[in-house]
Design a protein around this motif. Structure first.
Motif, PDB file in Angstrom:
ATOM      1  N   ILE A  26       0.977  -1.182  -0.053  1.00 48.47           N
ATOM      2  CA  ILE A  26       0.066   0.176   0.069  1.00 48.47           C
ATOM      3  C   ILE A  26       0.975   1.373   0.013  1.00 48.47           C
ATOM      4  O   ILE A  26       1.780   1.172   0.802  1.00 48.47           O
ATOM      5  N   PRO A  27       0.627   2.270  -0.973  1.00 48.59           N
ATOM      6  CA  PRO A  27       1.757   3.585  -0.985  1.00 48.59           C
ATOM      7  C   PRO A  27       1.636   4.245   0.151  1.00 48.59           C
ATOM      8  O   PRO A  27       0.473   4.651   0.690  1.00 48.59           O
ATOM      9  N   SER A  28       2.640   4.519   0.471  1.00 46.90           N
ATOM     10  CA  SER A  28       2.635   5.636   1.790  1.00 46.90           C
ATOM     11  C   SER A  28       2.469   6.931   1.319  1.00 46.90           C
ATOM     12  O   SER A  28       1.922   7.932   2.148  1.00 46.90           O
ATOM     13  N   ASP A  29       2.688   7.399  -0.065  1.00 41.55           N
ATOM     14  CA  ASP A  29       2.506   8.676  -0.645  1.00 41.55           C
ATOM     15  C   ASP A  29       1.032   8.788  -0.903  1.00 41.55           C
ATOM     16  O   ASP A  29       0.411   8.071  -1.654  1.00 41.55           O
ATOM     17  N   PRO A  30       0.620   9.801  -0.186  1.00 41.53           N
ATOM     18  CA  PRO A  30      -0.874  10.303  -0.408  1.00 41.53           C
ATOM     19  C   PRO A  30      -1.456  10.287  -1.723  1.00 41.53           C
ATOM     20  O   PRO A  30      -2.671  10.063  -2.235  1.00 41.53           O
ATOM     21  N   GLN A  31      -0.548  10.864  -2.692  1.00 40.56           N
ATOM     22  CA  GLN A  31      -0.825  11.257  -3.821  1.00 40.56           C
ATOM     23  C   GLN A  31      -0.981  10.199  -4.758  1.00 40.56           C
ATOM     24  O   GLN A  31      -2.098   9.882  -5.706  1.00 40.56           O
ATOM     25  N   VAL A  32      -0.250   9.036  -4.648  1.00 42.27           N
ATOM     26  CA  VAL A  32      -0.405   7.633  -5.296  1.00 42.27           C
ATOM     27  C   VAL A  32      -1.587   6.892  -4.692  1.00 42.27           C
ATOM     28  O   VAL A  32      -2.418   6.188  -5.294  1.00 42.27           O
ATOM     29  N   PHE A  33      -1.783   7.048  -3.291  1.00 43.59           N
ATOM     30  CA  PHE A  33      -2.779   6.314  -2.512  1.00 43.59           C
ATOM     31  C   PHE A  33      -4.380   6.668  -3.266  1.00 43.59           C
ATOM     32  O   PHE A  33      -4.793   5.738  -3.500  1.00 43.59           O
ATOM     33  N   TYR A  34      -4.535   7.934  -3.352  1.00 42.89           N
ATOM     34  CA  TYR A  34      -5.571   8.653  -3.814  1.00 42.89           C
ATOM     35  C   TYR A  34      -6.059   8.270  -5.370  1.00 42.89           C
ATOM     36  O   TYR A  34      -6.818   8.443  -5.670  1.00 42.89           O
ATOM     37  N   GLN A  35      -5.059   7.798  -6.131  1.00 52.96           N
ATOM     38  CA  GLN A  35      -5.109   7.593  -7.418  1.00 52.96           C
ATOM     39  C   GLN A  35      -5.968   6.373  -7.687  1.00 52.96           C
ATOM     40  O   GLN A  35      -6.715   6.133  -8.628  1.00 52.96           O
ATOM     41  N   GLN A  36      -5.882   5.453  -6.551  1.00 49.14           N
ATOM     42  CA  GLN A  36      -6.832   4.267  -6.500  1.00 49.14           C
ATOM     43  C   GLN A  36      -7.395   4.383  -5.189  1.00 49.14           C
ATOM     44  O   GLN A  36      -7.168   3.194  -4.550  1.00 49.14           O
ATOM     45  N   ALA A  37      -8.124   5.123  -4.926  1.00 47.32           N
ATOM     46  CA  ALA A  37      -8.496   5.431  -3.476  1.00 47.32           C
ATOM     47  C   ALA A  37      -9.292   4.235  -2.855  1.00 47.32           C
ATOM     48  O   ALA A  37      -9.002   3.907  -1.926  1.00 47.32           O
ATOM     49  N   GLN A  38     -10.488   3.971  -3.634  1.00 51.33           N
ATOM     50  CA  GLN A  38     -11.197   2.947  -3.073  1.00 51.33           C
ATOM     51  C   GLN A  38     -10.473   1.409  -2.898  1.00 51.33           C
ATOM     52  O   GLN A  38     -10.509   0.893  -1.902  1.00 51.33           O
ATOM     53  N   PHE A  39      -9.675   0.970  -4.072  1.00 52.54           N
ATOM     54  CA  PHE A  39      -8.777  -0.098  -3.795  1.00 52.54           C
ATOM     55  C   PHE A  39      -8.079   0.026  -2.595  1.00 52.54           C
ATOM     56  O   PHE A  39      -7.755  -0.975  -1.899  1.00 52.54           O
ATOM     57  N   HIS A  40      -7.247   0.917  -2.408  1.00 51.24           N
ATOM     58  CA  HIS A  40      -6.285   1.114  -1.300  1.00 51.24           C
ATOM     59  C   HIS A  40      -6.928   1.184   0.010  1.00 51.24           C
ATOM     60  O   HIS A  40      -6.479   0.847   1.125  1.00 51.24           O
ATOM     61  N   ILE A  41      -8.208   1.834   0.114  1.00 51.18           N
ATOM     62  CA  ILE A  41      -9.014   1.820   1.522  1.00 51.18           C
ATOM     63  C   ILE A  41      -9.333   0.574   1.656  1.00 51.18           C
ATOM     64  O   ILE A  41      -9.079   0.028   2.630  1.00 51.18           O
ATOM     65  N   GLU A  42      -9.651  -0.285   0.637  1.00 53.18           N
ATOM     66  CA  GLU A  42     -10.196  -1.754   0.944  1.00 53.18           C
ATOM     67  C   GLU A  42      -8.912  -2.593   1.474  1.00 53.18           C
ATOM     68  O   GLU A  42      -9.046  -3.370   2.275  1.00 53.18           O
ATOM     69  N   GLU A  43      -7.825  -2.310   0.959  1.00 51.94           N
ATOM     70  CA  GLU A  43      -6.427  -3.047   1.051  1.00 51.94           C
ATOM     71  C   GLU A  43      -6.017  -2.728   2.649  1.00 51.94           C
ATOM     72  O   GLU A  43      -5.771  -3.388   3.294  1.00 51.94           O
ATOM     73  N   THR A  44      -6.240  -1.431   2.985  1.00 51.73           N
ATOM     74  CA  THR A  44      -5.988  -1.178   4.256  1.00 51.73           C
ATOM     75  C   THR A  44      -6.692  -1.796   5.382  1.00 51.73           C
ATOM     76  O   THR A  44      -6.277  -1.853   6.386  1.00 51.73           O
ATOM     77  N   GLU A  45      -8.309  -1.734   5.104  1.00 49.73           N
ATOM     78  CA  GLU A  45      -9.043  -2.339   5.795  1.00 49.73           C
ATOM     79  C   GLU A  45      -8.812  -3.865   6.083  1.00 49.73           C
ATOM     80  O   GLU A  45      -8.982  -4.185   7.357  1.00 49.73           O
ATOM     81  N   LYS A  46      -8.236  -4.465   5.153  1.00 48.77           N
ATOM     82  CA  LYS A  46      -7.707  -5.953   5.145  1.00 48.77           C
ATOM     83  C   LYS A  46      -6.692  -6.006   6.254  1.00 48.77           C
ATOM     84  O   LYS A  46      -6.362  -7.018   7.040  1.00 48.77           O
ATOM     85  N   LEU A  47      -5.759  -5.082   6.032  1.00 50.84           N
ATOM     86  CA  LEU A  47      -4.511  -4.945   6.772  1.00 50.84           C
ATOM     87  C   LEU A  47      -4.961  -4.790   8.260  1.00 50.84           C
ATOM     88  O   LEU A  47      -4.313  -5.439   9.136  1.00 50.84           O
ATOM     89  N   LEU A  48      -5.753  -3.967   8.694  1.00 56.50           N
ATOM     90  CA  LEU A  48      -6.109  -3.820  10.048  1.00 56.50           C
ATOM     91  C   LEU A  48      -6.721  -5.133  10.514  1.00 56.50           C
ATOM     92  O   LEU A  48      -6.610  -4.933  11.834  1.00 56.50           O
ATOM     93  N   MET A  49      -7.105  -6.090   9.839  1.00 54.87           N
ATOM     94  CA  MET A  49      -7.456  -7.463  10.430  1.00 54.87           C
ATOM     95  C   MET A  49      -6.416  -8.231  11.298  1.00 54.87           C
ATOM     96  O   MET A  49      -6.569  -8.830  12.109  1.00 54.87           O
ATOM     97  N   HIS A  50      -5.302  -7.738  10.821  1.00 56.04           N
ATOM     98  CA  HIS A  50      -4.016  -8.278  11.508  1.00 56.04           C
ATOM     99  C   HIS A  50      -3.286  -7.669  12.586  1.00 56.04           C
ATOM    100  O   HIS A  50      -2.175  -7.772  12.838  1.00 56.04           O
TER     101      HIS A  50
END
Length: 304
Positions: free
Chosen positions: A48-72
């Motif tokens: 998951i990119p730490s750079d916010p500009q890159v993160f928001y280029q695929q905002a929904q995908f990266h948000i979903e990946e972050t939510e999966k990450l928080l499960m651990h």
């Protein structure tokens, strides 16, 4: 989940993506790297990119990946940073489109002496106006009538074109707060409002983005503004003339919305221009905005 764009306070620090939890910030990239180092995640896991500009280029995908990450999250020590050690920035960096909606609450239409519009009244802001939740609002010498406007802001999560109203909220990454600070004397000089709406360093956004998974229904939220602790605006998003689903559908029929684009949804009645006598912002004032389930945004006004 409340996403923040933040940086450390030392000089030239780069903006990073994090999650606000109380008085601490959890760094998304650091958490992922910790989980990989602990063997909880495979080394080949998508980063998951730490750079916010890159993160928001695929905002929904990266948000979903972050939510999966928080499960651990309990499997590793958390890379938490004290809120006092970081600076929160406007949640979305350099959105390609900042689309604003005018006169979208009936009581505000009335106090401004306007008519209920048949279609959403749209105008633009530009990135030069945007500041973060910890920045000061600049009061330019070019205006004597600087006004406040609390607004719920929608952040687009994926490309949206000709979206059906019933599907509109699936295109939302999340919600935040903005102060659509307006120079009324400049705004009213011409039929077009732009010159009163995009002055440098006048539009705070933040303090974070509340994801759609946490705030699924934006249609019934208390919305309030205070100037120097005095209530000025007090309403509810249920009073929007054009609701968020309609706005997304309508705007996406005119132009393609991209991930990270933001939509201001309008302000309720109680603005300074409509008071008797009018009460405009002055250097030294503090403006606080609150939206239920989203948060609080407070900024000080200073002379430019």
């Amino acid at each position: 989940m409340k996403l923040v764009r933040y940086r450390f306070k030392y000089p030239y620090a780069q903006s990073r993506m994090g999650i606000i939890e109380g008085d601490r910030v959890l760094d998304i990239s650091e958490l992922q790297q910790e989980l990989i180092a602990q063997g909880v995640l495979d080394a080949a896991t998508y980063l998951i990119p730490s750079d916010p500009q890159v993160f928001y280029q695929q905002a929904q995908f990266h948000i979903e990946e972050t939510e999966k990450l928080l499960m651990h999250r309990n499997a590793a020590s958390l890379p938490m940073h004290k809120r006092a050690d970081v600076i929160l920035e406007s949640p979305v960096p350099n959105p390609s489109k900042i689309i604003c909606t005018g006169i979208n609450y009936a009581d505000h239409v009335k106090e401004m002496g306007s008519d209920i519009p048949s279609y959403p009244v749209l105008f633009s802001k530009f990135n030069n106006a945007i500041i973060g939740p910890e920045d000061d609002i600049h009061h330019p010498q070019t205006t004597k009538k600087l006004d406040y406007e609390v607004e719920l802001v929608v952040v687009i999560g994926k490309k949206a074109s000709h979206v059906k109203k019933e599907d509109a909220l699936t295109y939302v990454a999340g919600y935040t707060i903005a102060n659509d600070v307006s120079a009324r004397d400049l705004q009213k000089r011409t039929p077009q409002w732009l010159q009163g709406k995009s002055l440098d360093h006048t539009t705070p956004i933040g303090p974070w983005l509340v994801t759609r998974s946490e705030l699924s229904d934006p249609s019934n939220l208390a919305i309030t503004s205070y100037v120097n602790k005095e209530v000025r605006q007090s309403s509810n998003t249920k009073h929007l003339i054009f609701d968020i689903e309609y706005l997304i559908s309508f705007i996406s029929s005119l132009m393609t919305l991209e991930p990270g684009d933001i939509i201001f949804t309008g302000t309720p009645d109680g603005v300074g221009l409509a008071m008797s006598p009018p009460q405009f912002l002055q250097a030294g004032d503090t403006v606080t905005l609150e939206i239920e389930k989203v948060g609080t945004l407070t900024n000080r006004v200073i002379d430019q």
